[in-house]
Design a protein around this motif. Structure first.
Motif, short mmCIF file in Angstrom:
data_model
loop_
_atom_site.label_atom_id
_atom_site.label_comp_id
_atom_site.label_asym_id
_atom_site.label_seq_id
_atom_site.Cartn_x
_atom_site.Cartn_y
_atom_site.Cartn_z
N THR A 126 0.84 -1.20 0.00
CA THR A 126 0.00 0.00 0.00
C THR A 126 0.88 1.24 0.00
OG1 THR A 126 -1.73 -1.15 1.20
CG2 THR A 126 -1.78 1.24 1.26
N PRO B 53 -6.65 -1.58 -0.71
CA PRO B 53 -5.95 -2.39 0.30
C PRO B 53 -6.90 -3.17 1.19
CG PRO B 53 -6.01 -0.11 0.99
CD PRO B 53 -6.66 -0.16 -0.37
N ARG C 176 -5.02 5.75 0.15
CA ARG C 176 -4.01 4.68 0.20
C ARG C 176 -4.44 3.55 -0.72
NH1 ARG C 176 -0.67 5.63 4.65
NH2 ARG C 176 -1.48 7.28 6.02
N VAL D 68 -2.99 0.20 -3.59
CA VAL D 68 -1.94 -0.79 -3.89
C VAL D 68 -1.66 -0.73 -5.40
CG1 VAL D 68 -1.28 -3.21 -3.85
CG2 VAL D 68 -2.70 -2.26 -2.01
#
Length: 507
Positions: free
Chosen positions: A176, A470, A495, A497
């Motif tokens: 992440t 994530p 956030r 990935v």
């Protein structure tokens, strides 16, 4: 628990009604008994309509109030008369039909503490010869198409740094990354290099100072709400905070300009934006002298506008794409087909990315960088939608509410870039149902400067990476809460990935 007597139950609404009648009667006497003022919600003594905004984001609360009281609404926020325009027709009258009457900015007591008279830059400058001169310098010298194009190598280099940072953070196994943080760094470095020719040595200091400043300017302080009250100045902590921010900003800009002047180049083709301002100051061929304080304010305005709005908009775009896998797939297919076999994205590639532009337009509709366009002040008593707006009234245009109005938009709360495919509606200030950059004399002069930064970074992120949420999070669970401020930031950092699809060149 015993029921209250009927007369006690009726007392609060009765008092509210009496207060509302008395306040409106007093306002009518002050402004002229024959004035036909815009409608208002019910008010309370002293605080006026502030209680209607409590606990909500201002642009959302004002949208809800306008749904009940009309597209042009009068509020009294403490001692400040405020008119809110919440329809395309109201916005058109304020920013086109009556643009000259609303061409100045209100300068509150706290703004005056932060920015001395005569050094208001481009954002806060009152309408007049000084503002017209600065505006001309911005549009002709600083932010012209030729000047913006000259910074292409800087943008491409900084976009490459962003992509390398994402790639390095997404090493196997994919991890992440805080995309909000990386985008803020990209937007700051890219804007700053165009403005001063190099990166900040203390970029983190600048970003912290910018964030504190935006929060300070967004707050409704007691001295601003009650401008004639000495007590408000005495009990408020805001004057001290604003003075400290001004001292911090002045020291930062002094050091920046001093360092810049010591290393200035003479080649006009390599001029950065600060070079241009200092050259114009030295030449002195101006009706209103360009002071060093004004240069600092203009540079500060460009720092804030260039970095904050681009980073905020990129975050919202990526968040909306994560919530709409169909749109994500479609825009990535376009980018990857157009750039097939390329190692990197360049600005030459952007002209072919038509659907990506629709994605940007739709994100700007749902998330205009400044949802309540920067306030204007009525210079002359005039009429808007048949209502009288007294001189000195502060005027907000609720661009966020207008862009989500079902009268103008089908499925207004949904992210549907295709709505712009066959539509001529654009953000250039002529379509008043869509005003992410404003309109009229006070329209954002840095629109092109910001958009090219945004397009290049977005194309790179979509070309090189696939993106996942994530912790097995579902798209519907992604937090889209906004934060109160001058700009409509995300409350939570984004956030994600990243999974490398096309390798990012090392250098």
């Amino acid at each position: 628990m015993a029921a209250l007597p009927l007369h006690l139950l009726l007392l609060p609404p009765l008092l509210a009604a009496v207060s509302f009648w008395w306040l409106n009667r007093a306002a009518s006497r002050r402004r002229g008994g024959g004035a036909r003022l815009p409608p208002s919600p019910w008010a309370l003594p002293v605080i006026g309509h502030l209680h209607h905004l409590a606990g909500a984001l201002p642009h959302r609360a004002m949208r809800d109030l306008a749904a009940r009281h009309g597209p042009l609404m009068l509020l009294r926020l403490g001692g400040l008369p405020v008119v809110v325009a919440s329809s395309a027709d109201a916005a058109r009258e304020v920013m086109r039909a009556r643009d000259l009457d609303f061409a100045t900015r209100p300068v509150t007591r706290m703004v005056r503490l932060a920015i001395p008279a005569g050094a208001e830059g481009i954002i806060f400058a009152p309408y007049g010869e000084g503002w017209r001169q600065i505006r001309k310098i911005c549009t002709v010298e600083l932010l012209s198409a030729r000047r913006v194009q000259s910074f292409r190598p800087v943008r491409e280099e900084e976009a490459g740094r962003l992509l390398r940072a994402v790639a390095s953070a997404s090493a196997t196994p994919p991890r992440t990354v805080n995309l909000s943080e990386l985008l803020s760094v990209y937007a700051a470095d890219s804007s700053v290099r165009a403005i001063i020719g190099s990166r900040f040595k203390d970029r983190d200091t600048f970003l912290g100072m910018l964030e504190r400043g935006l929060k300070l300017f967004a707050k409704m302080s007691l001295p601003d709400l009650f401008p004639s009250s000495r007590l408000a100045m005495l009990v408020s902590r805001m004057p001290g905070r604003m003075k400290r921010h001004r001292q911090e900003a002045v020291a930062f800009m002094d050091a920046l300009i001093r360092e810049h002047e010591e290393s200035r180049v003479s080649d006009d083709d390599k001029e950065d934006l600060l070079d241009v301002l200092l050259r114009i100051q030295r030449e002195g061929d101006l009706q209103v002298p360009l002071t060093t304080d004004n240069i600092k304010s203009v540079v500060g305005d460009m720092f804030a506008g260039g970095s904050e709005t681009a980073a905020t908009t990129l975050q919202w775009i990526m968040a909306e794409l994560m919530r709409s896998p169909r749109v994500m797939q479609k825009v990535q297919d376009e980018v990857r087909q157009a750039l097939a076999g390329r190692a990197t994205v360049t600005e030459d590639d952007l002209s072919n990315l038509q659907y990506m532009r629709l994605v940007i337009k739709e994100a700007l509709r749902l998330h205009p960088p400044v949802p309540l366009l920067l306030p204007r002040e009525c210079r002359n008593t005039c009429q808007v939608l048949g209502f009288d707006v007294p001189v000195g009234t502060i005027v907000f245009v609720n661009a966020w509410a207008i862009a989500r109005d079902p009268n103008y938009w089908e499925r207004p709360e949904e992210f549907v870039p295709e709505r712009f495919e066959s539509s001529k509606v654009d953000f250039k200030g002529t379509d008043f149902e869509y005003l992410p950059f404003g309109a009229g004399r006070r329209m954002c002069p840095g629109m092109v400067f910001g958009l090219v930064h945004l397009e290049l970074a977005l194309a790179g992120l979509l070309y090189h990476f696939d993106w996942e949420l994530p912790f097995a999070m579902k798209a519907a669970d992604l937090d889209m809460t906004e934060e109160v401020g001058v700009t409509a930031r995300r409350l939570q950092d984004l956030r994600l990935v990243p999974v490398i699809r096309v390798p990012v060149p090392v250098d």
